[in-house]
Design an enzyme around this catalytic site. Structure first.
Site: not given
Ligand code: MV4
Length: 439
Positions: A116, A165, A202, A235, A237, A291
Site C-alpha cells: 500500500k 481491514g 481518517y 469489511h 461487502k 484481479r
Molecule cells: C480508510 C478509511 C477512512 N480514511 N482510510 C478499509 C479497508 C481498507 N481497504 C481501507 N479502509 C478504510 N480506509 C482513510 N484514510 C476508511 C476505511 C474503511 C472502509 C473503506 C471502504 C469500505 C468500507 C470501510 C469500512 C471501514 C473503514
C-alpha cells in the site's frame, strides 16, 4: 487462442470463469478439494482433478498441487479467480516458470500495487489525489505524532501489506498513538508477515467507490465505469451498484483519467480495480486490486461486456473487444450478495428470472454448502434503466429466490434495500452500522 485453461478456484467464480471459457471455445480444467467432489464447477468443467483435502491450505492454496495439475493436464493458462492465490505474486511467478500464461498482471506489478505504501507513491506520481498522510512507512512514535498533527486527527494506521481491514487502527489523540502503532504493527506482522505500517488522515463515513479497468499490457486501458461498494459489514461487502449515486460525470472523468494514466504507465495487463474513498465531491486513491472482483457483474450489466472474456483475451495477447475510447454506460445495476448463515445441503432451489435478472451461484438442488469455505453462495444482480427501477427489480427477484436446506441472508438484504437511507442513495461506509439495530 489457447485451447485449455485451468481454473485455480472454486464456487461461483469458478463456475463464472468456466462459462466464459465455453463461449470462447477454451476447454477447462477444474480443481477441487475432497469437500467439493460434487461441486458445480467440477460438473461444468471438461476435466476435474482432486488436489487435496478440504482445508484450503492443502488444496486451493497449494501452489505445487496446482502447478502440477495444470502441467499434467496440458493447460496453457491459469485463471486464479478471486481470493485464494489471485494476488499472490509467488504463485503468478510459478505459473509463468512452468511455461503457462497467468491470467492477471505481471508478478512485479502485483508486488508494486500490493504494497500500500508503494501503491500510494505510484498513484501520487501519476497525478491521483491521495489522503493526507505519511510519505512512507512510520517506525517511531515521534514521526507518527508529527504526521498526525500535520494531517489532523482522527488518523488511521494501516498495514503496508494489509487489506480487508486487518492491522488498521483509528487514533483520535497524541496519547493513543504509540500503543496503537504497536498493536497495528504486531497485527500486520502476524497476518501478513510484514509489520510495516503508515498513517493517513481518517475520513469519516466516506463512500467506497472503485473503477473497473481492463488493460492490454501495451498501454491500452479501458475504464468501465465505477461501482459503489459502501454497503459492507466488517469489511465484507453486501451490496454493490453501478453507477455510484455519489459520483458526478465530472468526478467520473477525473478519476478515470488518473486511473488510465496509472494503468497505462505500469503496462498493466488484465482486469483490475482502483479503489477510492469519496467525500462529497472529493476523491482519494486507496488501493488497486490486481484481479477480477466478486462484484464485477454490475459493471458487466452497465457496459454490456463479459469482463472474464476480456481478461482472458488481453492476458493471452489478443485485442480486447471493448473500444477503450468509446465505453457507453447504460442504466443502473445492483448486486446483492447471498450468504449462507450456516452450512448444509440444498434440498430445493427456485431461481428468479425475467429481464435484467442474473443469479451467479454454485448452488443446485442437492448441492452442499461446506463449512470450510467462504459463506457467499451466490450473487443476485439486476439491471434496469434507473436506480429506482433496479431497486424494485432486485426486491422482486429476492422474493422469487427460494433456497431450502441452507438458511441465507435474504431478509437482511431486503431490509437494507428497503431502508430510507439506502433508497435515498445518500450514504457512506457507515450505512450498515446505522441500520444494524433495525435488521
Ligand atoms: C480508510 C478509511 C477512512 N480514511 N482510510 C478499509 C479497508 C481498507 N481497504 C481501507 N479502509 C478504510 N480506509 C482513510 N484514510 C476508511 C476505511 C474503511 C472502509 C473503506 C471502504 C469500505 C468500507 C470501510 C469500512 C471501514 C473503514
Amino acid at each position: 487462442m489457447i485451447k485449455r485453461l485451468m481454473v485455480a478456484n472454486r464456487g461461483e467464480i469458478a463456475v463464472r470463469i468456466i462459462r466464459s471459457c465455453k463461449e470462447l471455445g477454451i476447454e477447462t480444467v477444474a480443481v477441487y478439494s475432497t469437500a467439493d467432489k460434487d461441486a458445480l464447477h467440477v460438473r461444468l468443467a471438461d476435466i476435474a482433478v482432486c488436489i487435496g483435502p478440504p482445508k484450503s491450505a492443502q488444496s486451493y492454496l497449494s501452489v505445487p498441487a496446482l502447478i502440477t495439475t495444470a502441467v499434467r493436464t496440458g493447460c496453457e493458462a491459469v485463471h486464479p479467480g478471486v481470493g485464494f492465490l489471485s494476488e499472490n505474486s509467488n504463485f503468478a511467478r510459478e505459473v509463468k516458470k512452468a511455461g503457462l500464461i497467468w491470467i492477471g498482471p505481471d508478478p512485479d506489478v502485483i508486488d508494486l500495487l500490493g504494497d500500500k505504501v508503494t501503491a500510494r507513491d505510484t498513484a501520487l506520481k501519476y497525478g491521483l489525489p491521495v489522503t493526507p498522510g505519511s510519505p512512507g512507512p512510520i517506525a517511531k512514535k515521534d514521526e507518527a505524532v508529527a504526521v498526525a498533527r500535520e494531517c489532523g486527527y482522527p488518523v488511521i494506521i494501516k498495514a503496508a501489506s494489509g487489506g480487508g481491514g486487518k492491522g488498521m487502527r483509528i487514533v483520535w489523540k497524541d496519547d493513543d498513538l504509540e500503543e496503537n502503532l504497536t498493536i497495528a504493527s504486531n497485527e500486520a506482522l502476524a497476518n501478513f508477515s510484514d509489520g510495516t505500517v503508515y498513517i493517513e488522515k481518517y475520513l469519516q463515513n466516506p463512500r467506497h467507490v472503485e473503477l473497473q479497468v481492463i488493460a492490454d499490457g501495451k498501454g491500452g486501458v479501458a475504464i468501465l465505469g465505477e461501482r459503489d461498494c459502501s454497503v459492507q459489514r466488517n469489511h465484507q461487502k453486501l451490496i454493490e451498484e453501478s453507477p455510484s449515486p455519489g459520483v458526478t460525470p465530472a468526478m467520473r472523468d477525473a478519476m478515470s483519467s488518473g486511473a488510465r494514466n496509472l494503468f497505462s504507465s505500469l503496462k498493466y495487463c488484465g482486469a483490475g480495480t482502483i479503489e477510492f474513498l469519496v467525500v462529497g465531491e472529493a476523491f482519494y486513491f486507496m488501493e488497486v486490486n490486481a484481479r477480477i472482483q466478486v462484484e464485477h457483474p454490475v459493471s458487466e450489466f452497465v457496459t454490456g461486456t463479459d469482463l472474464i472474456r476480456e481478461q482472458i483475451l488481453v492476458c493471452c495477447g489478443q485485442p480486447m473487444t471493448i473500444d477503450p475510447d468509446n465505453v457507453q454506460l447504460s442504466g443502473w445495476s445492483i448486486e446483492a450478495r447471498i450468504n449462507a448463515l450456516s452450512p448444509g445441503k440444498v434440498t430445493r432451489l427456485d431461481v428468479p428470472g425475467g429481464p435484467g435478472v442474473r443469479f451467479d451461484s454454485f448452488l443446485y438442488t442437492g448441492a452442499t454448502v461446506s463449512p470450510h469455505y467462504d459463506s457467499m453462495v451466490g450473487k443476485l444482480i439486476v439491471h434496469d434503466s434507473d436506480r429506482q427501477k433496479a431497486l424494485t427489480k432486485l426486491l422482486r427477484a429476492i422474493d422469487e429466490l427460494e433456497i431450502d436446506g441452507v438458511p441465507v441472508n435474504t431478509e437482511t438484504q431486503k431490509k437494507i434495500l428497503s431502508s430510507a437511507i439506502f433508497r435515498s442513495g445518500q450514504f457512506g461506509t457507515g450505512i450498515y452500522a446505522q441500520l444494524e439495530a433495525t435488521l
